[in-house]
Design an enzyme around this catalytic site. Structure first.
Site, PDB file in Angstrom:
ATOM      1  N   LYS A 298       0.843  -1.204   0.000  1.00 57.02           N
ATOM      2  CA  LYS A 298       0.000   0.000   0.000  1.00 57.02           C
ATOM      3  C   LYS A 298       0.877   1.253   0.000  1.00 57.02           C
ATOM      4  O   LYS A 298       1.935   1.274   0.648  1.00 57.02           O
ATOM      5  CB  LYS A 298      -0.908  -0.041   1.237  1.00 57.02           C
ATOM      6  CG  LYS A 298      -1.981   1.038   1.275  1.00 57.02           C
ATOM      7  CD  LYS A 298      -2.888   0.818   2.494  1.00 57.02           C
ATOM      8  CE  LYS A 298      -3.981   1.860   2.599  1.00 57.02           C
ATOM      9  NZ  LYS A 298      -4.856   1.634   3.776  1.00 57.02           N
TER      10      LYS A 298
ATOM     11  N   SER B 222      -9.775   1.452   2.822  1.00 56.93           N
ATOM     12  CA  SER B 222      -8.947   2.252   1.958  1.00 56.93           C
ATOM     13  C   SER B 222      -7.854   1.462   1.238  1.00 56.93           C
ATOM     14  O   SER B 222      -7.251   1.981   0.302  1.00 56.93           O
ATOM     15  CB  SER B 222      -8.294   3.371   2.772  1.00 56.93           C
ATOM     16  OG  SER B 222      -7.404   2.830   3.729  1.00 56.93           O
TER      17      SER B 222
ATOM     18  N   SER C 229      -9.845  -0.804   7.094  1.00 54.66           N
ATOM     19  CA  SER C 229      -9.331  -0.672   5.726  1.00 54.66           C
ATOM     20  C   SER C 229      -8.606  -1.881   5.157  1.00 54.66           C
ATOM     21  O   SER C 229      -8.280  -1.890   3.968  1.00 54.66           O
ATOM     22  CB  SER C 229      -8.408   0.528   5.629  1.00 54.66           C
ATOM     23  OG  SER C 229      -9.177   1.681   5.497  1.00 54.66           O
TER      24      SER C 229
HETATM   25  N1  GLN Z   1     -13.190   3.608   6.384  1.00 55.10           N
HETATM   26  C1  GLN Z   1     -12.579   4.078   7.596  1.00 55.10           C
HETATM   27  C2  GLN Z   1     -12.320   5.555   7.501  1.00 55.10           C
HETATM   28  O1  GLN Z   1     -12.556   6.127   6.466  1.00 55.10           O
HETATM   29  C3  GLN Z   1     -11.350   3.301   7.914  1.00 55.10           C
HETATM   30  C4  GLN Z   1     -10.149   3.749   7.203  1.00 55.10           C
HETATM   31  C5  GLN Z   1      -8.942   2.921   7.523  1.00 55.10           C
HETATM   32  O2  GLN Z   1      -9.045   1.879   8.151  1.00 55.10           O
HETATM   33  N2  GLN Z   1      -7.786   3.411   7.109  1.00 55.10           N
HETATM   34  O3  GLN Z   1     -11.899   6.151   8.453  1.00 55.10           O
END
Ligand code: GLN
Length: 475
Positions: free
Chosen positions: A81, A156, A180
């Site tokens: 990532k 994400s 994410s």
């Molecule tokens: N979807 C969650 C957010 O937008 C988690 C994001 C993540 O785990 N990086 O905060």
């Protein structure tokens, strides 16, 4: 071999390499050829790296010389990532702010993978600074779900998930602050795992919410996820929150698991297909001898609200360092204040700005007691409730998401996007390890879309978590 090399799991590829049925070069070439062919349609990778000839040769030499003693990850092509630093490579966190930022050192997880002989195919797309649940918030364009390119891969870590699901690498790393890793794993049909807070070093991961962030694996099987987790975990002097190895107890894994099911959490918003797949999966687990028990987690209904106070508070603090002067994009203004304003306005996308504003608000004097401190108190209550539930069960199960992958633009209202995280944020708030495993599919528009079941285990009980994953998905 009936599968193509890039379709193999870590364990299958490692066996084929040791048996001489496959070379590191051929495995690398197969992954990169697939990545180059499919990336224009999927946009899983922001960048596919040129072959590191020395690393490929070294991995082959180790396998030839050490055979079974060589690490399982030796010669295995992985995707990383874009918020995890690899020395000499750009790490942009999919933001204009860091578009040209080249990492000056390796994240600890990268050093560990390099020592194990792993190879890196490229850096994967993500929501900007890991904020989102669909990978639509990347400054460079959205990643598509390989199961249906009209739909999101989840986020994400959507680029990493799409890269593994489409066989553009063997496995990948993502980061998980509120789901994410687990959520894109569910929507792409993979195993995705968030380790116990402190199990894996955060050194060299671009911070989002420091008390919530963990790096973890996205893989085709539970066994692969465990191999990656074992390779990256451990105490790190560069991250004082990592747990000393001696304090990591060897958790006994019971033959049959006591699985806690918080039925009261499965409300109306759960789609019929997810409910049906969840019930079928539980029936199979019960038929295999595992016990299903009801558990009550009454404060869970407040977890999402607590997360969307604590997380932006930490985001606003962490992203304050990106001022145009020290790192990243610089846009000159008439005064120093203008420099900051221009740099941050040009550098940050709308979702990032929204969270910085929200975080600054909940931490401001006059509101910190009403919002931040209350959310922090709720976090403590959640931790206690889970600890109590774990006195009578080994793992807690619920679906990872309410529905299968949604279409692009479907959740353009930020609140509807935040609701995607309803099941995953609690593990980050409590620090407990959690994972998502495939549990069947739902048919939409002639396509079969993957669904995931989510397990949470007590702190440091990753072994139990992986046992639950293997119970659902043997191999
Ligand atoms: N979807 C969650 C957010 O937008 C988690 C994001 C993540 O785990 N990086 O905060």
């Amino acid at each position: 071999m009936s599968k193509k090399p890039n379709e193999l799991t870590i364990i299958e590829a490692a066996r084929a390499l040791r048996a001489g049925e496959l070379t590191v070069r051929a495995l690398w070439d197969a992954c990169v050829a697939a990545a180059e062919a499919k990336n224009p349609a999927l946009f899983a990778y922001l960048e596919i790296f040129p072959a590191d000839e020395a690393a490929i040769a070294e991995a082959q030499k180790r396998i030839d010389e050490e055979g079974e003693r060589a690490p399982l990850l030796c010669g295995i092509p992985l995707a990383i990532k874009d918020n995890i630093l690899i020395e000499g490579k750009i790490a942009s966190a999919a933001s204009r702010m860091l578009e040209n930022y080249t990492a000056t050192y390796d994240a600890t997880v990268i050093s560990k993978l390099k020592e194990a002989g792993a190879l890196f195919v490229g850096r994967t797309n993500m929501d900007e600074f890991a904020m989102g649940s669909s990978t639509e918030h990347s400054a460079f364009g959205a990643t598509k779900n390989p199961h249906d390119t009209k739909r999101v891969p989840g986020g994400s870590s959507g680029g990493s998930a799409a890269a593994v699901a489409a066989h553009l690498c063997i496995a990948a790393l993502g980061t998980d602050t509120g789901g994410s890793i687990r959520q894109p794993a569910a929507l792409c049909g993979l195993v995705g795992m968030k380790p116990t807070y402190g199990a894996v070093s955060r050194s060299g991961a671009i911070a989002m919410g420091s008390s919530l962030d963990q790096i973890g694996p996205l893989a085709k099987t539970a066994q692969d996820a465990q191999i990656l987790f074992d390779a990256i975990r451990g105490k790190d002097p560069l991250d004082s929150t990592t747990i000393p190895d001696g304090l990591y107890p060897a958790h006994e894994v019971p033959k049959t698991l006591r699985i806690g099911v918080p039925r009261h959490l499965l409300g109306e918003s759960l789609t019929a297909e997810v409910r049906a797949a969840f019930d079928t999966t539980l029936e199979k687990l019960s038929a295999a001898g595992h016990a299903l028990l009801d558990v009550e987690l009454p404060t869970s209904g407040h977890a999402l609200a607590a997360y969307y106070v604590i997380m932006p508070a930490e985001v606003s603090t962490n992203l304050a360092r990106l001022d145009g002067i020290r790192y990243g994009r610089f846009a000159e203004g008439d005064t120093l204040l203008d420099d900051y304003l221009h740099s941050r306005t040009e550098g940050f996308g709308p979702e990032t700005r929204r969270r910085i504003l929200l975080g600054t608000f909940v931490l401001s004097s006059g509101y910190i007691d009403a919002y931040y401190r209350k959310a922090d108190a709720a976090r403590g209550v959640l931790r206690d409730e889970y600890a109590k539930a774990f006195e009578k069960v080994d793992v807690i199960a619920f679906p990872t998401t309410l529905a299968p992958a949604f279409t692009f633009g479907e959740k353009s209202d930020p609140i509807s996007m935040y609701l995607e995280d309803i099941f995953t944020v609690t593990a980050n708030l409590t620090g407990m390890p959690a994972l998502s495993v495939p549990m069947g599919t739902a048919a939409r528009g002639g396509k079969e879309l993957p669904l995931g079941i989510h397990f949470t285990a007590p702190h440091q009980a990753e072994a139990v978590l992986f046992a639950a994953a293997r119970a659902v998905l043997p191999a």
